[in-house]
Scaffold this active site. Structure first.
Site, PDB file in Angstrom:
ATOM      1  N   LYS A   1      -4.236  10.399   5.306  1.00 36.19           N
ATOM      2  CA  LYS A   1      -3.844   9.675   6.517  1.00 36.19           C
ATOM      3  C   LYS A   1      -2.865  10.562   7.282  1.00 36.19           C
ATOM      4  O   LYS A   1      -1.675  10.607   6.964  1.00 36.19           O
ATOM      5  CB  LYS A   1      -3.187   8.339   6.176  1.00 36.19           C
ATOM      6  CG  LYS A   1      -4.041   7.429   5.257  1.00 36.19           C
ATOM      7  CD  LYS A   1      -3.696   7.613   3.811  1.00 36.19           C
ATOM      8  CE  LYS A   1      -4.230   6.531   2.895  1.00 36.19           C
ATOM      9  NZ  LYS A   1      -5.609   6.237   2.958  1.00 36.19           N
TER      10      LYS A   1
ATOM     11  N   ASP B   1       0.139  16.781  19.849  1.00 34.65           N
ATOM     12  CA  ASP B   1       0.603  17.961  20.579  1.00 34.65           C
ATOM     13  C   ASP B   1       1.019  19.064  19.601  1.00 34.65           C
ATOM     14  O   ASP B   1       0.377  19.242  18.568  1.00 34.65           O
ATOM     15  CB  ASP B   1       1.712  17.580  21.554  1.00 34.65           C
ATOM     16  CG  ASP B   1       1.195  16.660  22.666  1.00 34.65           C
ATOM     17  OD1 ASP B   1      -0.029  16.669  22.919  1.00 34.65           O
ATOM     18  OD2 ASP B   1       1.999  15.928  23.257  1.00 34.65           O
TER      19      ASP B   1
ATOM     20  N   LYS C   1       3.278   4.432  -1.096  1.00 32.12           N
ATOM     21  CA  LYS C   1       3.389   5.369  -2.212  1.00 32.12           C
ATOM     22  C   LYS C   1       4.709   6.121  -2.041  1.00 32.12           C
ATOM     23  O   LYS C   1       4.839   6.946  -1.133  1.00 32.12           O
ATOM     24  CB  LYS C   1       2.232   6.367  -2.229  1.00 32.12           C
ATOM     25  CG  LYS C   1       0.866   5.744  -2.481  1.00 32.12           C
ATOM     26  CD  LYS C   1       0.139   5.398  -1.214  1.00 32.12           C
ATOM     27  CE  LYS C   1      -1.272   4.908  -1.521  1.00 32.12           C
ATOM     28  NZ  LYS C   1      -1.903   4.296  -0.346  1.00 32.12           N
TER      29      LYS C   1
ATOM     30  N   HIS D   1      -9.484  10.972   1.983  1.00 29.47           N
ATOM     31  CA  HIS D   1      -8.605   9.813   1.857  1.00 29.47           C
ATOM     32  C   HIS D   1      -7.267  10.011   2.567  1.00 29.47           C
ATOM     33  O   HIS D   1      -6.458   9.093   2.636  1.00 29.47           O
ATOM     34  CB  HIS D   1      -8.359   9.524   0.369  1.00 29.47           C
ATOM     35  CG  HIS D   1      -7.646   8.242   0.095  1.00 29.47           C
ATOM     36  ND1 HIS D   1      -6.311   8.185  -0.282  1.00 29.47           N
ATOM     37  CD2 HIS D   1      -8.072   6.953   0.141  1.00 29.47           C
ATOM     38  CE1 HIS D   1      -5.955   6.931  -0.468  1.00 29.47           C
ATOM     39  NE2 HIS D   1      -6.993   6.156  -0.220  1.00 29.47           N
TER      40      HIS D   1
ATOM     41  N   HIS E   1       0.814  -1.203   0.000  1.00 28.78           N
ATOM     42  CA  HIS E   1       0.000   0.000   0.000  1.00 28.78           C
ATOM     43  C   HIS E   1       0.857   1.267   0.000  1.00 28.78           C
ATOM     44  O   HIS E   1       0.330   2.377   0.106  1.00 28.78           O
ATOM     45  CB  HIS E   1      -0.909  -0.039   1.243  1.00 28.78           C
ATOM     46  CG  HIS E   1      -2.070   0.881   1.200  1.00 28.78           C
ATOM     47  ND1 HIS E   1      -2.299   1.832   2.179  1.00 28.78           N
ATOM     48  CD2 HIS E   1      -3.084   1.012   0.314  1.00 28.78           C
ATOM     49  CE1 HIS E   1      -3.404   2.494   1.899  1.00 28.78           C
ATOM     50  NE2 HIS E   1      -3.902   2.028   0.776  1.00 28.78           N
TER      51      HIS E   1
ATOM     52  N   ASP F   1      16.783  10.932  -8.090  1.00 28.32           N
ATOM     53  CA  ASP F   1      18.228  11.195  -7.968  1.00 28.32           C
ATOM     54  C   ASP F   1      18.716  11.183  -6.517  1.00 28.32           C
ATOM     55  O   ASP F   1      19.762  11.764  -6.219  1.00 28.32           O
ATOM     56  CB  ASP F   1      18.586  12.540  -8.608  1.00 28.32           C
ATOM     57  CG  ASP F   1      18.440  12.528 -10.128  1.00 28.32           C
ATOM     58  OD1 ASP F   1      18.479  11.424 -10.704  1.00 28.32           O
ATOM     59  OD2 ASP F   1      18.261  13.606 -10.722  1.00 28.32           O
TER      60      ASP F   1
END
Length: 479
Positions: free
Chosen positions: A399, A404, A225, A397, A223, A230
């Site tokens: 996450k 704090d 991404k 969508h 899952h 470089d």
């Protein structure tokens, strides 16, 4: 014959129930978690007609064999990397350990093999247009190596823009590597990859194991991404490659997501995470690049990679540790809210400590069963004192975790059992009050477009839907 057919159906029904009982016993003995075992057992006992085949494909006991195979591949990768004098972060890690933030999450050094590193630059990318503008600009400037990894790649307008850009860099002599998940990208036509290969791009599919049944194995998905250009610029977050991530596909549009752009020593960790997955797919290492020099200043960052082959349940333990560490604030955004007992208990305890606990969830479902289960957990959290918000403009969508005034985490992990135990995930932790302030302002804008649930809202839900929510919760550990 007229009497034989009813008898045959009777035998088939009886056999199905017997097999359901056998499979339920097998699930109790072999499924990794108690919640998952109970979910499978109940479903197999009471709905064997619907669950026997899914259990054969998705729930059979290949877990231990897969873990051992993946761990062996990881050991082989580390041996292959030993000659490269890799992990160039000793001085940066020592500087980070002297910082005031090092002790805020005390379990992190044992949870993650990647260290806390100083002198990183991080830029917040809000929504798809900003994210892919930055990613495509970085790839277009590549001179040596481009590493690209996504869970989903679609053959649509955005996917073809990525394809063309990768072909252009390959034609310019850049080494280009693309890795995508076989199940997440199941709709990707073969000609998409074939054109890339013909143009000199190295393309691989992340697959769990070989074999007919494993073609449908939705567990152990990658899952993550990741994009690294470089060894100097990197990206991680929640976006995949598809027009829906640019908010172009109703009814979920506009799509709300978050990515981040990185520079600094932490890019070595992103490259190592990519190399681990590429090595699993090919048994070869991609090129790994270290810049000539690192920035002299910047923020503290740590990459947290997690997956089903970990020695411990890294992702779940991270969320529990982060919530327990909070003293003033825990703000979480997630599309799927199906916490395990440890994380749910951590949220309740944070409320009891007087912490401002807020969770932002989508108001529109993309998976109705998951949404139903999430809704029931949301109402339980609400009764425990957690503030629950539903994002109204479109599908949420992203996450994001904000702890704090100085700690944030952004990446690919959802608050559900699949991210906790079955998927390969990646999160970037930042320890910087200025950047956390940017994340705070972003989330405050999101909250301003959300509806806050109130006590008693669950009583307004139709009885049949409430029943559906409870049934969905029973099977939530296997969603």
């Amino acid at each position: 014959m007229e009497f034989g057919i009813p008898h045959l159906f009777g035998y088939l029904i009886a056999l199905t129930h017997v097999l359901g009982v056998v499979a339920a016993i097998h699930a109790v003995l072999s499924v990794r978690t108690a919640q998952g075992a109970i979910a499978w057992a109940i479903a197999l006992l009471f709905m064997p007609y619907l669950t026997l085949l899914p259990y054969l494909v998705f729930g059979r006991s290949t877990f231990d064999a897969y873990i051992q195979a993946r761990r062996q591949a990881n050991r082989e990768m580390q041996l292959a990397m030993a000659d490269l004098n890799w992990r160039p972060w000793i001085e940066e890690a020592q500087a980070a350990q002297r910082s005031e933030y090092f002790g805020s999450l005390r379990a992190l050094p044992r949870l993650s093999p990647m260290p806390l590193l100083a002198n990183n630059q991080v830029r917040l990318l809000i929504d798809g247009e900003a994210t892919f503008a930055a990613i495509f600009a970085a790839i277009a400037s590549a001179r040596k190596v481009v590493l690209v990894q996504f869970f989903i790649v679609h053959d649509d307008q955005l996917g073809r823009r990525l394809q063309q850009l990768l072909l252009e860099r390959a034609a310019a002599g850049v080494e280009v590597y693309l890795l995508y998940d076989g199940i997440g990208s199941h709709a990707l036509p073969s000609h998409y990859s074939e054109r890339l290969r013909a143009g000199g791009v190295q393309v691989r599919t992340f697959a769990t194991r070989r074999g007919l049944l494993n073609r449908f194995q939705v567990n152990f998905r990658n899952h993550r991404k990741i994009v690294v250009v470089d060894g100097e610029r990197g990206f991680v977050g929640g976006h995949n490659v598809g027009d829906e991530y640019l908010g172009r596909q109703p009814p979920l549009a506009p799509w709300r997501d978050t990515h981040i752009e990185l520079q600094g020593p932490v890019l070595a960790c992103l490259q190592e995470s990519f190399a681990e997955d590429w090595f699993w797919a090919t048994r070869q290492l991609p090129p790994l690049i270290l810049p000539a020099a690192y920035p002299s200043r910047g923020m503290l960052c740590q990459v947290l990679v997690s997956g089903p082959a970990d020695a411990q349940e890294t992702c779940s333990l991270f969320f529990a540790e982060a919530i327990h560490a909070a003293r003033r604030r825990v703000w979480i955004t997630t599309p799927y809210f199906i916490p395990d007992e440890a994380v749910f208990a951590a949220l309740r305890l944070a409320v009891m400590r007087g912490v401002d606990v807020r969770i932002l969830l989508p108001a529109r479902p993309d998976h109705r069963v998951v949404y139903a289960a999430s809704s029931l957990y949301a109402f339980e959290a609400l009764r425990a004192g957690v503030r629950i918000f539903r994002y109204q403009p479109g599908f949420l969508h992203q996450k994001v975790l904000l702890i704090d005034a100085d700690t944030s985490a952004i990446g690919s992990a959802n608050l559900d059992n699949r991210s906790f135990r079955l998927n390969f995930e990646i999160m970037l932790l930042t320890f910087d009050s200025t950047f956390s302030g940017e994340v705070q302002r972003m989330l405050e804008e999101d909250f301003s477009h959300a509806h806050e649930l109130a006590a008693g809202d669950d009583q307004q839900i139709a009885r049949l839907r409430q029943l559906g929510m409870r049934v969905a919760r029973l099977i939530s550990p296997i969603l």
